[in-house]
Design a protein around this motif. Structure first.
Motif, PDB file in Angstrom:
ATOM      1  N   MET A   1       0.830  -1.207   0.000  1.00  0.00           N
ATOM      2  CA  MET A   1       0.000   0.000   0.000  1.00  0.00           C
ATOM      3  C   MET A   1       0.868   1.261   0.000  1.00  0.00           C
ATOM      4  N   SER A   2       2.024   1.210   0.705  1.00  0.00           N
ATOM      5  CA  SER A   2       2.875   2.391   0.777  1.00  0.00           C
ATOM      6  C   SER A   2       3.443   2.732  -0.593  1.00  0.00           C
ATOM      7  N   ARG A   3       3.791   1.706  -1.405  1.00  0.00           N
ATOM      8  CA  ARG A   3       4.314   1.969  -2.749  1.00  0.00           C
ATOM      9  C   ARG A   3       3.210   2.527  -3.649  1.00  0.00           C
ATOM     10  N   THR A   4       2.006   1.977  -3.508  1.00  0.00           N
ATOM     11  CA  THR A   4       0.881   2.507  -4.283  1.00  0.00           C
ATOM     12  C   THR A   4       0.653   3.971  -3.950  1.00  0.00           C
ATOM     13  N   ARG A   5       0.706   4.282  -2.676  1.00  0.00           N
ATOM     14  CA  ARG A   5       0.549   5.671  -2.247  1.00  0.00           C
ATOM     15  C   ARG A   5       1.702   6.530  -2.791  1.00  0.00           C
ATOM     16  N   GLY A   6       2.884   5.938  -2.848  1.00  0.00           N
ATOM     17  CA  GLY A   6       4.028   6.660  -3.388  1.00  0.00           C
ATOM     18  C   GLY A   6       3.833   7.034  -4.847  1.00  0.00           C
TER      19      GLY A   6
ATOM     20  N   GLY B   1      -6.064  17.086  -1.718  1.00  0.00           N
ATOM     21  CA  GLY B   1      -4.966  17.943  -1.322  1.00  0.00           C
ATOM     22  C   GLY B   1      -4.524  17.727   0.116  1.00  0.00           C
ATOM     23  N   LYS B   2      -5.433  17.224   0.949  1.00  0.00           N
ATOM     24  CA  LYS B   2      -5.078  16.890   2.334  1.00  0.00           C
ATOM     25  C   LYS B   2      -4.359  15.559   2.430  1.00  0.00           C
ATOM     26  N   LEU B   3      -4.623  14.690   1.458  1.00  0.00           N
ATOM     27  CA  LEU B   3      -4.007  13.359   1.471  1.00  0.00           C
ATOM     28  C   LEU B   3      -2.688  13.309   0.725  1.00  0.00           C
TER      29      LEU B   3
ATOM     30  N   LEU C   1       0.953   7.413  -6.309  1.00  0.00           N
ATOM     31  CA  LEU C   1      -0.097   8.431  -6.331  1.00  0.00           C
ATOM     32  C   LEU C   1       0.455   9.794  -5.928  1.00  0.00           C
ATOM     33  N   ARG C   2       1.357   9.813  -4.970  1.00  0.00           N
ATOM     34  CA  ARG C   2       1.974  11.078  -4.573  1.00  0.00           C
ATOM     35  C   ARG C   2       2.723  11.707  -5.732  1.00  0.00           C
TER      36      ARG C   2
END
Length: 296
Positions: A1-6, A290-292, A8-9
């Motif tokens: 999940m952290s890589r997916t979020r990365g 924008g908060k995420l 997306l960031r």
């Protein structure tokens, strides 16, 4: 999940929402969503253009981090690439896939849209690789990307580009102002730059009011221009009082997200309240994202 979020960031989801608003505003300028009855044949190509800008904008901002990887190790080590969360090659591949998808989707709408998409991708890469650090060329180059994005919406009906190409100048001015401000996010900025940006903001509002006056829609357009002005000027004023990096960052974030209200004002100025309403509905989504995820 952290890589997916990365990943997306890297794509700046909140910003992508504003690029869709640009395309919707461009479509409104053509008058398609004003005329009755609406021709349903154009709903599919309009959707393709909205998806195309997702790929183009997402790919462009991914390559921003790819080309800035060395600098970010010093100034912004928390970003996905310098932190080691996302390898540089994987980020570059993501950026390429997004840009290619955006171009392909635009060509699926029509040939002119596809050519505009190629120009947008090229302008984004040129900015990220070469013009970003130039005092004048950088802001104008970034503004050009947004101006072309507005034209991408207008290209739903290619013949309309000859009529309305000049409206692209307005987002060029607006984004150039934001880009100038953003250079002070890390080490702080200069008050003179902020005051100049305030003048450019006023010019943008004046231009939209001019088009609304021509079409006798000024009263309606002002309903969107007032919250737009409040959203951009309030944090800008705070940054003028104390031009430290944090305050400038807030002014930049507000300026980017406020693009949605500006696009709604465009739609209202050209008589499409339906589109203006749809665009405004994108604002809470962009604010939430924008908060995420970081906007800059």
């Amino acid at each position: 999940m952290s890589r997916t979020r990365g990943f997306l960031r890297l794509m700046r989801p909140a910003n992508i929402v504003t690029s869709v608003a640009d395309v919707l505003a461009g479509i409104a300028i053509t008058g398609w969503l004003v005329s009755e009855p609406l021709d349903s044949r154009f709903f599919f190509p309009a959707s393709l253009l909205c998806l195309a800008t997702v790929g183009l904008y997402g790919g462009g901002v991914v390559f921003n981090d790819v080309f800035d990887a060395k600098l970010d190790r010093v100034e912004r080590p928390e970003r996905p690439i310098p932190s080691g969360l996302i390898p540089l090659r994987q980020a570059a591949l993501l950026g390429f896939i997004l840009l290619a998808a955006g171009i392909a989707l635009a060509f699926s709408a029509n040939t002119i849209s596809g050519r505009l998409a190629v120009l947008i991708a090229g302008a984004a890469l040129f900015y990220n690789k070469w013009s970003k650090h130039h005092v004048l060329a950088g802001p104008l180059n970034m503004g050009l990307c947004r101006g072309l994005n507005l034209l991408l919406g207008i290209s739903l009906f290619p013949f309309q580009l000859d009529l309305w190409w000049q409206v692209a100048i307005v987002p060029i001015i607006y984004i150039a102002a934001i880009t100038m401000i953003s250079r002070g996010e890390v080490h702080g900025g200069k008050k003179t730059t902020l005051y100049f940006a305030a003048l450019l903001y006023a010019a943008v509002i004046g231009c939209i009011m001019y088009y609304a006056t021509l079409r006798d829609t000024l009263t309606v357009a002002i309903l969107f221009l007032i919250p737009f002005a409040y959203m951009i000027y309030r944090p800008l004023y705070l940054a003028m009082q104390n031009p430290v990096g944090k305050n400038i960052g807030l002014a930049v974030k507000a300026g980017v997200v406020a693009l949605i209200l500006m696009d709604a004002a465009w739609a209202a100025a050209f008589g499409s309240l339906i589109t203006a309403g749809i665009i405004v509905l994108l604002l809470p989504l962009s604010l939430k994202l924008g908060k995420l995820f970081a906007v800059t």
